[in-house]
Design a protein around this motif. Sequence first.
Motif, mmCIF file in Angstrom:
data_model
loop_
_atom_site.group_PDB
_atom_site.id
_atom_site.type_symbol
_atom_site.label_atom_id
_atom_site.label_comp_id
_atom_site.label_asym_id
_atom_site.label_seq_id
_atom_site.Cartn_x
_atom_site.Cartn_y
_atom_site.Cartn_z
ATOM 1 N N LEU A 346 0.822 -1.207 0.000
ATOM 2 C CA LEU A 346 0.000 0.000 0.000
ATOM 3 C C LEU A 346 0.857 1.259 0.000
ATOM 4 O O LEU A 346 0.667 2.162 -0.821
ATOM 5 C CB LEU A 346 -0.920 0.017 1.223
ATOM 6 C CG LEU A 346 -2.249 -0.727 1.140
ATOM 7 C CD1 LEU A 346 -2.964 -0.662 2.479
ATOM 8 C CD2 LEU A 346 -3.126 -0.134 0.046
ATOM 9 N N VAL A 347 1.806 1.310 0.927
ATOM 10 C CA VAL A 347 2.644 2.509 1.045
ATOM 11 C C VAL A 347 3.462 2.721 -0.224
ATOM 12 O O VAL A 347 3.535 3.839 -0.756
ATOM 13 C CB VAL A 347 3.563 2.399 2.279
ATOM 14 C CG1 VAL A 347 4.538 3.570 2.321
ATOM 15 C CG2 VAL A 347 2.729 2.367 3.557
ATOM 16 N N ALA A 348 4.063 1.637 -0.749
ATOM 17 C CA ALA A 348 4.869 1.760 -1.965
ATOM 18 C C ALA A 348 4.009 2.222 -3.142
ATOM 19 O O ALA A 348 4.389 3.136 -3.890
ATOM 20 C CB ALA A 348 5.526 0.416 -2.290
ATOM 21 N N GLY A 349 2.844 1.611 -3.314
ATOM 22 C CA GLY A 349 1.964 1.984 -4.412
ATOM 23 C C GLY A 349 1.494 3.419 -4.308
ATOM 24 O O GLY A 349 1.466 4.158 -5.308
ATOM 25 N N LEU A 350 1.121 3.841 -3.113
ATOM 26 C CA LEU A 350 0.645 5.212 -2.916
ATOM 27 C C LEU A 350 1.743 6.234 -3.198
ATOM 28 O O LEU A 350 1.481 7.311 -3.750
ATOM 29 C CB LEU A 350 0.103 5.375 -1.495
ATOM 30 C CG LEU A 350 -1.226 4.652 -1.227
ATOM 31 C CD1 LEU A 350 -1.507 4.562 0.269
ATOM 32 C CD2 LEU A 350 -2.372 5.348 -1.944
ATOM 33 N N LEU A 351 2.977 5.902 -2.827
ATOM 34 C CA LEU A 351 4.082 6.818 -3.112
ATOM 35 C C LEU A 351 4.351 6.895 -4.614
ATOM 36 O O LEU A 351 4.705 7.960 -5.141
ATOM 37 C CB LEU A 351 5.338 6.374 -2.353
ATOM 38 C CG LEU A 351 5.265 6.549 -0.835
ATOM 39 C CD1 LEU A 351 6.543 6.040 -0.167
ATOM 40 C CD2 LEU A 351 5.016 8.005 -0.443
ATOM 41 N N PHE A 352 4.186 5.770 -5.326
ATOM 42 C CA PHE A 352 4.295 5.799 -6.791
ATOM 43 C C PHE A 352 3.237 6.734 -7.377
ATOM 44 O O PHE A 352 3.519 7.529 -8.286
ATOM 45 C CB PHE A 352 4.104 4.391 -7.361
ATOM 46 C CG PHE A 352 5.374 3.608 -7.504
ATOM 47 C CD1 PHE A 352 6.364 4.028 -8.374
ATOM 48 C CD2 PHE A 352 5.573 2.451 -6.787
ATOM 49 C CE1 PHE A 352 7.539 3.303 -8.525
ATOM 50 C CE2 PHE A 352 6.744 1.718 -6.922
ATOM 51 C CZ PHE A 352 7.729 2.142 -7.795
ATOM 52 N N VAL A 353 2.009 6.621 -6.882
ATOM 53 C CA VAL A 353 0.930 7.476 -7.389
ATOM 54 C C VAL A 353 1.240 8.947 -7.125
ATOM 55 O O VAL A 353 1.091 9.803 -8.010
ATOM 56 C CB VAL A 353 -0.419 7.089 -6.740
ATOM 57 C CG1 VAL A 353 -1.502 8.096 -7.130
ATOM 58 C CG2 VAL A 353 -0.842 5.689 -7.171
ATOM 59 N N ALA A 354 1.688 9.255 -5.892
ATOM 60 C CA ALA A 354 2.011 10.640 -5.547
ATOM 61 C C ALA A 354 3.129 11.171 -6.439
ATOM 62 O O ALA A 354 3.082 12.318 -6.912
ATOM 63 C CB ALA A 354 2.413 10.731 -4.077
ATOM 64 N N ALA A 355 4.136 10.335 -6.686
ATOM 65 C CA ALA A 355 5.245 10.753 -7.550
ATOM 66 C C ALA A 355 4.754 11.009 -8.969
ATOM 67 O O ALA A 355 5.168 11.976 -9.625
ATOM 68 C CB ALA A 355 6.335 9.678 -7.557
ATOM 69 N N GLY A 356 3.867 10.147 -9.460
ATOM 70 C CA GLY A 356 3.312 10.342 -10.792
ATOM 71 C C GLY A 356 2.540 11.642 -10.910
ATOM 72 O O GLY A 356 2.663 12.372 -11.910
#
Length: 508
Positions: A346-356
């Motif tokens: 969850l944390v890794a995926g959410l950080l990817f989304v925020a970076a995008g």
Amino acid sequence: MTTHTAGKHTGDGTHRNRRWIILALTLIAQFMVTLDATIVTVALPSIQTDLGFANQLDLQWVINAYILFFGGFLLLGGRAGDLFGRQRLFLAGLALFTGASLVNGLASDSTMLVIGRGVQGFGAALVSPAVLSIIIVTFQGAAERVKALGFFTAVTASGSAAGMLFGGLLTDYASWRWIFLVNIPIGLVGILGAIRSIPNSKARTGSLRHMDLPGAISVTGGLTLLVTAIVNAHTWGWGSARFIWVTASGVALIATFILIELRTSHPLVRLGIFAKRTISVGNAVMLTFTGGLFVMMFFPTLYLAENMQYSPIEIGLAYLPWPLAMMAAGGVAQKLLGRAGPRLLLVAGLLFVAAGLLTFVRLPVDGSYAADVLPGMLLTAAGAGLVFTPAFMVATTGVAAEESGLASGVINTSQQLGSALGLAAISSLAAGHTAHLLTGAGPGASAASQSSALVEGFQRGFAVASVVVIVSALIAAFGLRKADFTQEPGDTGGQEAAEPSASVVHAA
């Protein structure tokens, strides 16, 4: 003995064939609902021009009317299937969705289209839980159920991708009206087939008095008023009497919903379910995650059309990497879930989304698709693919079998309502920033100044969206514990796993 066995075999074969016919019919409906969710995105610029939507805030109601009624009545739809029968619910939802599609295809003004989209959303709120329930009830064996849900996953994912492409083709070579009219033959096939093949199974007996209509109406009305207030905030003024009155009315209706749920004997949502940390945290993550993510279905469409002069078919092709990357990341998430655990994913995926989302903060006025749009699109899609599966898992972990449907419905509702509220708030902030810049430029602002102001509004919106998703990552990181996912002795994971799995596929 031989004759009996052959007869039994024939009967089993007929029953098996009927199960797959039922699956095909439900998947036709699912394809239509999924297709409609994305096919509209590509056509938004053409719809705005033809029906005279004044600005992007008014235009977003083409999306939000659908989402609000879908999310607001989703739980009621699931309850209706239990009481009146899944086939009846399926038919009613499909009839509403198909009829509203006809109205939308013939819409003569923006109001007619927005109302039709709301009715479509209500129809989808009846169809969606019926589809999942029919599949779960029809396929009792674990192996066949997994296979059936696999087909469901493929149809859902392909429907999203096909919506982007078909939306561009139909809008470019026919008219945006055909993105709605194409639903009519699909809906009619589903209705006629369901009458002949799908049994009207029920989970329990009941009547209209067991339906929490006041709860469904109050929560949907309250959320609609809140979205209306947020959308019009920059026009009315955040401190204006009109904004305060509409906001207060929305809050009052939501408070009424909570009181109804606490006092009624058959609540739409048993609020005590949120006492379990995984459920409350999972829904908070989904609400904030989709609240930031959903701008990806709106701002890039307008940017590609207005700043890069993309045609509808070009917009559709430009969006194709989005569902494909999400599907690929979703497959990776399912493989990593057992090893990495839901919190880390969850944390890794959410950080990817925020970076995008942050890559769009430097979006230029005259940008390049490959350099300025595609990287952020791929990052957000990959991150979203990593998030959906663990988010649904978290929100349905440890739920008693008799409440697995409720937990699944609640997390799906959080997904829809997060999208609607997030898009409304962020679009309003972006439009307000654009309006402020244009006011400073004076009444005779050049076309270049208008384009620059529009893009700066988009940049502001993407920045806010990234912050919302970072908040979602913090909720996941600090709200969950490893012990939350340790299976207790005696847990079978049978029925409890079945319906949440269906919800996960729906999110894809």
